[in-house]
Scaffold this active site. Structure first.
Site, PDB file in Angstrom:
ATOM      1  N   TYR A  11       0.824  -1.218   0.000  1.00 38.29           N
ATOM      2  CA  TYR A  11       0.000   0.000   0.000  1.00 38.29           C
ATOM      3  C   TYR A  11       0.866   1.280   0.000  1.00 38.29           C
ATOM      4  CZ  TYR A  11      -3.272   3.445   2.023  1.00 38.29           C
ATOM      5  OH  TYR A  11      -4.012   4.551   2.295  1.00 38.29           O
ATOM      6  N   ILE A  12       1.650   1.472   1.034  1.00 42.74           N
ATOM      7  CA  ILE A  12       2.456   2.701   1.088  1.00 42.74           C
ATOM      8  C   ILE A  12       3.623   2.596   0.100  1.00 42.74           C
ATOM      9  CG2 ILE A  12       3.724   4.280   2.600  1.00 42.74           C
ATOM     10  CD1 ILE A  12       2.128   3.086   4.979  1.00 42.74           C
ATOM     11  N   ASP A  31       9.700  -7.461  -4.060  1.00 36.28           N
ATOM     12  CA  ASP A  31       8.503  -7.788  -3.283  1.00 36.28           C
ATOM     13  C   ASP A  31       8.160  -9.260  -3.509  1.00 36.28           C
ATOM     14  OD1 ASP A  31       5.894  -5.664  -2.343  1.00 36.28           O
ATOM     15  OD2 ASP A  31       5.668  -7.840  -2.346  1.00 36.28           O
ATOM     16  N   ALA A  73       9.044  -3.780   3.695  1.00 31.82           N
ATOM     17  CA  ALA A  73       8.598  -5.171   3.819  1.00 31.82           C
ATOM     18  C   ALA A  73       8.542  -5.597   5.285  1.00 31.82           C
ATOM     19  CB  ALA A  73       9.556  -6.085   3.060  1.00 31.82           C
ATOM     20  N   THR A 116       6.969   3.341  12.987  1.00 32.41           N
ATOM     21  CA  THR A 116       5.557   3.460  13.345  1.00 32.41           C
ATOM     22  C   THR A 116       5.343   4.192  14.662  1.00 32.41           C
ATOM     23  OG1 THR A 116       3.641   2.145  14.078  1.00 32.41           O
ATOM     24  CG2 THR A 116       5.761   1.115  14.317  1.00 32.41           C
ATOM     25  N   TYR A 140       4.771  -6.125  17.766  1.00 28.28           N
ATOM     26  CA  TYR A 140       4.967  -5.363  16.526  1.00 28.28           C
ATOM     27  C   TYR A 140       5.821  -4.118  16.795  1.00 28.28           C
ATOM     28  CZ  TYR A 140       3.827  -2.020  12.836  1.00 28.28           C
ATOM     29  OH  TYR A 140       3.911  -1.088  11.847  1.00 28.28           O
ATOM     30  N   LYS A 144       9.784  -3.064  15.498  1.00 32.10           N
ATOM     31  CA  LYS A 144      10.087  -1.838  14.743  1.00 32.10           C
ATOM     32  C   LYS A 144      11.125  -1.001  15.490  1.00 32.10           C
ATOM     33  CE  LYS A 144       7.585  -2.037  11.008  1.00 32.10           C
ATOM     34  NZ  LYS A 144       8.035  -1.692   9.655  1.00 32.10           N
ATOM     35  N   ARG A 280     -10.636  -3.185  21.431  1.00 30.33           N
ATOM     36  CA  ARG A 280      -9.678  -4.092  20.799  1.00 30.33           C
ATOM     37  C   ARG A 280      -8.385  -4.030  21.622  1.00 30.33           C
ATOM     38  NH1 ARG A 280      -8.034  -2.838  14.604  1.00 30.33           N
ATOM     39  NH2 ARG A 280      -6.830  -1.221  15.660  1.00 30.33           N
ATOM     40  N   GLY A 282      -4.795  -3.580  22.998  1.00 30.34           N
ATOM     41  CA  GLY A 282      -3.608  -2.912  22.453  1.00 30.34           C
ATOM     42  C   GLY A 282      -3.874  -1.567  21.813  1.00 30.34           C
TER      43      GLY A 282
HETATM   44  N1  UFG Z   1     -11.506   0.345  14.534  1.00 29.18           N
HETATM   45  C1  UFG Z   1     -12.825   0.054  14.808  1.00 29.18           C
HETATM   46  N2  UFG Z   1     -13.447  -0.881  14.030  1.00 29.18           N
HETATM   47  C2  UFG Z   1     -12.827  -1.535  13.014  1.00 29.18           C
HETATM   48  C3  UFG Z   1     -11.468  -1.217  12.737  1.00 29.18           C
HETATM   49  C4  UFG Z   1     -10.839  -0.278  13.520  1.00 29.18           C
HETATM   50  O1  UFG Z   1     -13.425   0.608  15.736  1.00 29.18           O
HETATM   51  O2  UFG Z   1     -13.435  -2.400  12.372  1.00 29.18           O
HETATM   52  C5  UFG Z   1     -10.835   1.349  15.362  1.00 29.18           C
HETATM   53  C6  UFG Z   1      -9.602   0.797  16.052  1.00 29.18           C
HETATM   54  O3  UFG Z   1      -9.959   0.145  17.253  1.00 29.18           O
HETATM   55  C7  UFG Z   1      -8.788   2.066  16.264  1.00 29.18           C
HETATM   56  C8  UFG Z   1      -9.146   2.939  15.057  1.00 29.18           C
HETATM   57  O4  UFG Z   1     -10.381   2.393  14.547  1.00 29.18           O
HETATM   58  O5  UFG Z   1      -9.211   2.717  17.426  1.00 29.18           O
HETATM   59  C9  UFG Z   1      -8.123   2.875  13.954  1.00 29.18           C
HETATM   60  O6  UFG Z   1      -7.850   1.508  13.704  1.00 29.18           O
HETATM   61  P1  UFG Z   1      -6.948   0.993  12.482  1.00 29.18           P
HETATM   62  O7  UFG Z   1      -6.901  -0.492  12.596  1.00 29.18           O
HETATM   63  O8  UFG Z   1      -7.417   1.587  11.214  1.00 29.18           O
HETATM   64  O9  UFG Z   1      -5.548   1.638  12.784  1.00 29.18           O
HETATM   65  P2  UFG Z   1      -4.596   1.466  14.055  1.00 29.18           P
HETATM   66  O10 UFG Z   1      -4.487   2.805  14.690  1.00 29.18           O
HETATM   67  O11 UFG Z   1      -4.926   0.325  14.913  1.00 29.18           O
HETATM   68  O12 UFG Z   1      -3.300   0.984  13.266  1.00 29.18           O
HETATM   69  C10 UFG Z   1      -2.279   1.791  12.811  1.00 29.18           C
HETATM   70  C11 UFG Z   1      -1.688   1.172  11.547  1.00 29.18           C
HETATM   71  C12 UFG Z   1      -1.182  -0.217  11.843  1.00 29.18           C
HETATM   72  C13 UFG Z   1      -0.201  -0.137  12.963  1.00 29.18           C
HETATM   73  C14 UFG Z   1      -0.817   0.535  14.160  1.00 29.18           C
HETATM   74  C15 UFG Z   1       0.193   0.711  15.226  1.00 29.18           C
HETATM   75  O13 UFG Z   1      -2.660   1.138  10.541  1.00 29.18           O
HETATM   76  O14 UFG Z   1      -0.565  -0.781  10.707  1.00 29.18           O
HETATM   77  O15 UFG Z   1      -1.314   1.820  13.801  1.00 29.18           O
HETATM   78  O16 UFG Z   1      -0.336   1.396  16.328  1.00 29.18           O
HETATM   79  F1  UFG Z   1       0.203  -1.372  13.324  1.00 29.18           F
END
Ligand code: UFG
Length: 328
Positions: A11-12, A31, A73, A116, A140, A144, A280, A282
């Protein structure tokens, strides 16, 4: 520069590959297509191989006389890293070091790394500056941060110049709608919201509405993928031998899940059905970047500073590619 973009079909990576080429660089993509997509990059620039295949990797450096690496990657799902840390340490650290070592052996002095916001863990203060303590709260984030440390040691001892770009939440798609986000399975908020808008999912599960934020849902800093890509070009061009640069990559603006839903309803003109679900594991309550450093030192300025403009590009991509690249 002759640049090897490792994980460049993701993606990025694919957005960065395109911008590096548009900036006049000679770009090669390495890749294994485990998560990347063949159609996301030019066919005559793609080397399909695994990082574990040292012979092919070494050849990619030698044949193309590579002088810079951009490394995407990696595995990047927090929940999966908790369940299976061995996979994360192997991919993100062991194979990453193998790449770094191959780069060093081939005389490379510039290395840009996808780091990250997860390296900060639960922040003490918002917005997060680059000098905030790095205390990851999941495997994760540990992997990193470990790689950032390796880069620091390589810079000090071998003169490897590096930039660690600490991404906040990448979102959106290319302005022309030809490349965009396609994960399988999809776990990210914005693509899922847009899949609900398209009728591909019945509703969005909102993970937790009792966080200490104004509306109780998590706040994130969404940064457009083309703005992220631009930062890689700027960082590469700024790097000098032995330099170690660390930058947050977010816009500095935070939006809650409910704000994302509202903005998506306005951009798509469709109602997004939601269901409250448990937190969720973490998930920090709020992650917002201070982007002052990258703005000052690299002159980076997001072209999509607001959520609506990010969502518009994502919507264009999802509407025209309801099944992503269609290769899974
Ligand atoms: N969320 C929902 N419902 C969903 C999906 C996400 O409520 O179906 C919430 C998550 O709980 C979070 C927010 O939306 O509060 C954003 O969630 P994402 O999964 O889109 O993004 P994250 O902040 O969890 O993840 C980002 C990057 C990851 C990385 C992470 C590290 O996209 O690749 O930060 O903190 F690992």
């Amino acid at each position: 520069m002759r640049i090897l973009v490792v994980g460049g079909a993701g993606y990025i990576g694919s957005h960065t590959t395109r911008q590096l080429a548009e900036s006049g660089h000679d770009v090669w993509v390495y890749d294994n297509l485990s998560m990347g997509h063949r159609a996301a990059v030019p066919a005559d620039r793609l080397i399909v191989a695994d990082l574990a295949d040292v012979g092919t990797l070494d050849n990619a450096f030698i044949m193309n006389r590579i002088d810079a690496v951009v490394h995407f990657a990696a595995l990047a799902s927090v929940g999966e890293s908790v369940r299976d840390p061995a996979r994360y340490w192997h991919n993100n650290v062991c194979l990453g070091i193998q790449l770094l070592e191959t780069a060093r052996r081939n005389g490379v002095k510039r290395f840009v790394f996808s780091s990250t916001a997860a390296t900060y863990g639960e922040p003490d203060a918002i917005p997060i500056t680059e000098s905030a303590p790095q205390r990851p709260v999941n495997p994760y984030g540990h992997t990193k941060l470990a790689f950032e440390k390796a880069l620091g040691d390589y810079a000090a001892a071998y003169g490897m110049g590096y930039a660690a770009l600490r991404y906040f939440n990448a979102a959106g798609a290319s302005r022309d709608g030809t490349i965009g986000e396609d994960h399988s399975p999809e776990t990210h908020l914005i693509p899922i919201v847009l899949q609900v808008a398209l009728g591909q999912r019945p509703h969005l599960d909102v993970f937790g509405d009792d966080y200490p934020t104004p509306d109780g849902t998590c706040i994130r800093d969404y940064v457009h993928v083309e703005d992220l890509a631009q930062a890689h070009v700027l960082a590469l061009e700024k790097l000098t031998d032995g330099a170690g640069l660390h930058f947050n990559l977010g816009t500095g603006g935070g939006y809650s899940i409910r704000e994302v839903i509202k903005a998506a309803e306005s951009v798509t003109g469709r109602k997004i059905a939601v269901r409250n679900a448990p937190r969720r594991p973490g998930d920090p309550a709020a992650l917002v970047a201070s982007s002052a450093k990258i703005r000052q030192e690299l002159g980076w300025k997001p072209r999509y500073p607001d959520l609506e403009s990010i969502l518009e590009t994502a919507w264009k991509w999802h509407r025209s590619h309801p099944n992503g690249y269609g290769d899974r």
